[in-house]
Scaffold this active site. Sequence first.
Site, PDB file in Angstrom:
ATOM      1  CG  HIS A  72      -2.145  -0.861   1.027  1.00 12.13           C
ATOM      2  ND1 HIS A  72      -3.336  -0.639   1.658  1.00 12.13           N
ATOM      3  CD2 HIS A  72      -2.334  -1.942   0.227  1.00 12.13           C
ATOM      4  CE1 HIS A  72      -4.214  -1.551   1.265  1.00 12.13           C
ATOM      5  NE2 HIS A  72      -3.625  -2.361   0.415  1.00 12.13           N
ATOM      6  CE1 TYR A 200      -5.475   4.482   8.257  1.00 12.56           C
ATOM      7  CE2 TYR A 200      -6.153   4.484  10.556  1.00 12.56           C
ATOM      8  CZ  TYR A 200      -5.346   4.003   9.554  1.00 12.56           C
ATOM      9  OH  TYR A 200      -4.395   3.057   9.834  1.00 12.56           O
ATOM     10  N   PRO A 292      -4.759   1.521  18.429  1.00 12.15           N
ATOM     11  CG  PRO A 292      -6.612   0.202  17.890  1.00 12.15           C
ATOM     12  CD  PRO A 292      -5.992   0.964  19.006  1.00 12.15           C
ATOM     13  CE  LYS A 296       3.987   3.766  13.107  1.00 12.23           C
ATOM     14  NZ  LYS A 296       3.751   2.968  11.890  1.00 12.23           N
ATOM     15  CE1 TYR A 384      -1.466   4.453   9.062  1.00 13.62           C
ATOM     16  CE2 TYR A 384      -0.187   3.050   7.605  1.00 13.62           C
ATOM     17  CZ  TYR A 384      -1.339   3.292   8.323  1.00 13.62           C
ATOM     18  OH  TYR A 384      -2.366   2.366   8.308  1.00 13.62           O
TER      19      TYR A 384
HETATM   20  P1  RFL Z   1       0.603 -10.697  22.143  1.00 19.90           P
HETATM   21  O1  RFL Z   1       0.222 -10.828  20.706  1.00 19.90           O
HETATM   22  O2  RFL Z   1      -0.443 -10.231  23.096  1.00 19.90           O
HETATM   23  O3  RFL Z   1       1.169 -12.111  22.606  1.00 19.90           O
HETATM   24  C1  RFL Z   1       1.438 -12.401  23.955  1.00 19.90           C
HETATM   25  C2  RFL Z   1       1.421 -13.898  24.161  1.00 19.90           C
HETATM   26  O4  RFL Z   1       1.714 -14.169  25.537  1.00 19.90           O
HETATM   27  C3  RFL Z   1       0.825 -15.149  26.026  1.00 19.90           C
HETATM   28  N1  RFL Z   1       0.668 -14.993  27.488  1.00 19.90           N
HETATM   29  C4  RFL Z   1       1.276 -15.804  28.384  1.00 19.90           C
HETATM   30  N2  RFL Z   1       2.096 -16.843  28.228  1.00 19.90           N
HETATM   31  C5  RFL Z   1       2.534 -17.466  29.345  1.00 19.90           C
HETATM   32  N3  RFL Z   1       2.173 -17.091  30.613  1.00 19.90           N
HETATM   33  C6  RFL Z   1       1.345 -16.050  30.812  1.00 19.90           C
HETATM   34  N4  RFL Z   1       1.004 -15.679  32.039  1.00 19.90           N
HETATM   35  C7  RFL Z   1       0.870 -15.340  29.665  1.00 19.90           C
HETATM   36  N5  RFL Z   1       0.054 -14.281  29.490  1.00 19.90           N
HETATM   37  C8  RFL Z   1      -0.053 -14.093  28.180  1.00 19.90           C
HETATM   38  C9  RFL Z   1      -0.470 -14.916  25.257  1.00 19.90           C
HETATM   39  O5  RFL Z   1      -1.273 -16.095  25.203  1.00 19.90           O
HETATM   40  C10 RFL Z   1       0.065 -14.513  23.876  1.00 19.90           C
HETATM   41  O6  RFL Z   1       0.197 -15.636  23.027  1.00 19.90           O
HETATM   42  O7  RFL Z   1       1.842  -9.701  22.312  1.00 19.90           O
HETATM   43  P2  RFL Z   1       3.109  -9.436  21.339  1.00 19.90           P
HETATM   44  O8  RFL Z   1       3.691 -10.724  20.853  1.00 19.90           O
HETATM   45  O9  RFL Z   1       3.964  -8.453  22.020  1.00 19.90           O
HETATM   46  O10 RFL Z   1       2.456  -8.762  20.023  1.00 19.90           O
HETATM   47  C11 RFL Z   1       1.886  -7.480  20.058  1.00 19.90           C
HETATM   48  C12 RFL Z   1       0.769  -7.363  19.016  1.00 19.90           C
HETATM   49  O11 RFL Z   1      -0.103  -8.451  19.167  1.00 19.90           O
HETATM   50  C13 RFL Z   1      -0.020  -6.040  19.141  1.00 19.90           C
HETATM   51  O12 RFL Z   1       0.846  -4.972  19.406  1.00 19.90           O
HETATM   52  C14 RFL Z   1      -0.815  -5.696  17.857  1.00 19.90           C
HETATM   53  O13 RFL Z   1      -1.804  -6.646  17.611  1.00 19.90           O
HETATM   54  C15 RFL Z   1      -1.471  -4.312  17.973  1.00 19.90           C
HETATM   55  N6  RFL Z   1      -2.310  -3.970  16.822  1.00 19.90           N
HETATM   56  C16 RFL Z   1      -1.773  -3.509  15.638  1.00 19.90           C
HETATM   57  N7  RFL Z   1      -0.433  -3.404  15.507  1.00 19.90           N
HETATM   58  C17 RFL Z   1       0.127  -3.005  14.311  1.00 19.90           C
HETATM   59  O14 RFL Z   1       1.362  -2.904  14.240  1.00 19.90           O
HETATM   60  N8  RFL Z   1      -0.634  -2.735  13.196  1.00 19.90           N
HETATM   61  C18 RFL Z   1      -2.001  -2.826  13.247  1.00 19.90           C
HETATM   62  O15 RFL Z   1      -2.646  -2.627  12.211  1.00 19.90           O
HETATM   63  C19 RFL Z   1      -2.622  -3.180  14.509  1.00 19.90           C
HETATM   64  N9  RFL Z   1      -3.954  -3.294  14.624  1.00 19.90           N
HETATM   65  C20 RFL Z   1      -3.715  -4.094  16.928  1.00 19.90           C
HETATM   66  C21 RFL Z   1      -4.505  -3.733  15.805  1.00 19.90           C
HETATM   67  C22 RFL Z   1      -4.315  -4.547  18.103  1.00 19.90           C
HETATM   68  C23 RFL Z   1      -5.693  -4.651  18.183  1.00 19.90           C
HETATM   69  N10 RFL Z   1      -6.250  -5.144  19.385  1.00 19.90           N
HETATM   70  C24 RFL Z   1      -7.218  -6.149  19.456  1.00 19.90           C
HETATM   71  C25 RFL Z   1      -5.662  -4.758  20.646  1.00 19.90           C
HETATM   72  C26 RFL Z   1      -5.876  -3.819  15.860  1.00 19.90           C
HETATM   73  C27 RFL Z   1      -6.487  -4.243  17.059  1.00 19.90           C
HETATM   74  C28 RFL Z   1      -7.981  -4.267  17.088  1.00 19.90           C
HETATM   75  C1  PHB Z   2      -6.298  -3.616  10.687  1.00 18.72           C
HETATM   76  O1  PHB Z   2      -6.382  -3.919   9.476  1.00 18.72           O
HETATM   77  O2  PHB Z   2      -6.601  -4.413  11.576  1.00 18.72           O
HETATM   78  C2  PHB Z   2      -5.834  -2.261  11.052  1.00 18.72           C
HETATM   79  C3  PHB Z   2      -5.318  -1.422  10.073  1.00 18.72           C
HETATM   80  C4  PHB Z   2      -4.894  -0.141  10.413  1.00 18.72           C
HETATM   81  C5  PHB Z   2      -5.001   0.288  11.723  1.00 18.72           C
HETATM   82  C6  PHB Z   2      -5.493  -0.563  12.708  1.00 18.72           C
HETATM   83  C7  PHB Z   2      -5.926  -1.843  12.361  1.00 18.72           C
HETATM   84  O3  PHB Z   2      -4.613   1.548  12.036  1.00 18.72           O
END
Ligand code: RFL
Ligand code: PHB
Length: 391
Positions: A72, A200, A292, A296, A384
Amino acid sequence: MDTSVAIIGSGPSGLMLGQLLHRAGIDAVVIDNKSPEHIMSRIRAGVLETVTVELLDEAGVGDRLHAKGLVHEGINLAFGGKLHRIDFEGLTGRHVVVYGQTEVTRDLMDARTASGGASVYEAEDVRIEGFDADRPTVRYRKDGTEHRLRCDFIAGCDGFHGVCRQSLPVQAYQTVERVYPFGWIGLLSDTPPVADELIYVNHERGFALCSMRSNTRSRYYLQCTLAERVEEWTDERFWTELKLRLDPQIAQRLVTGSSIEKSIAPLRSFVVEPMRFGRLFLAGDAAHIVPPTGAKGLNLAASDIRYLSRALIRFYRTGDSDGLGGYSERCLRRVWLAERFSWWMTSILHRFPDAGEFGARIQRAELEYLVRSRAAATALAESYVGLPIED
Ligand code: RFL
Ligand code: PHB
């Protein structure tokens, strides 16, 4: 059972670290309290910076990403009844790649299985000890049996609700936090995306985001209140509300269908300082959360892991611990820049309950400035696509 690095958490942070260490010949065990199926069912991020793509290449898991990821070169901002494109490629010469976190996790888990790396899933009552001394230990229960894993280092990759940060003495760290007075409800569906690039939306009914996972799978989000529950959002209610927040000509093009997944996430900014305590290193969501809006979270996790993997590899190859010593400071410099960007994107795009007329006018002026000033648009674009990483 002993190992060099005990990695707590099998999300993207833990799996990336595991793979990078494996390729450098460093032994690690990944321990998660959930099952692989549960981990794979979490629908989260979708946008990858170049730094993240490069790290996944380095981890040897870039093939599917390059074949299936969507490049993109910009995003759209919708406000005042118009669509305004921010041209990343034209402004910065760079782009992002749309590829789901679920896919990243799958690729990393497959690579770990293929490489024979040790992983423990569904570990109960995970505890960490002795990280302030010379021989840290991880204890957990699995199938009713107590296990003890001794290691040189513990990588706390266990997300926001994990055990590692909670195991620190309160006087050892500081947390800085902002909780926003709203959340996002997300819907995933096997329908073609409404546009080629992300949109957005700043709308008087609240923020909306049109995103995607592929040319046949869409991801949409709506700003919602914190009191709302996902059961109250039928698919029909979601699509109706989304259409109300989109310009009529875009709403007309929207293809709706049944949801594959729907969930609500609160929005939060959160940082732990420092990110290192003796032989324990926090990485990813265990150390920081961003709302989100700036996409990042996963990308910051990747940059932490880049610093941590290089520091550990340097230590095991040469005995030099400077990289480990500087880990927290280096990470936090990039973390705070991403915190700023994510907070700012959130603040210009959402409806804030107590903003008042002044807040609404300033928000509108911010958006007008962005689309009229090349300098302002470039500032958005460079954050971004991802700020440079220190070497
Ligand atoms: P995770 O993915 O939460 O993984 C942590 C793991 O640890 C385990 N765990 C344990 N294990 C052992 N003992 C315990 N006591 C434990 N407690 C927990 C869990 O089961 C899990 O498997 O953290 P990690 O690896 O640091 O990854 C971070 C990312 O997941 C997170 O930052 C992103 O998903 C955030 N995020 C986005 N990031 C982007 O860079 N681009 C995006 O477009 C974006 N969109 C988003 C997002 C996060 C969202 N939500 C739901 C918060 C969109 C959404 C809606
Ligand atoms: C997504 O596709 O889940 C997504 C994309 C951009 C964002 C947050 C989430 O800023």
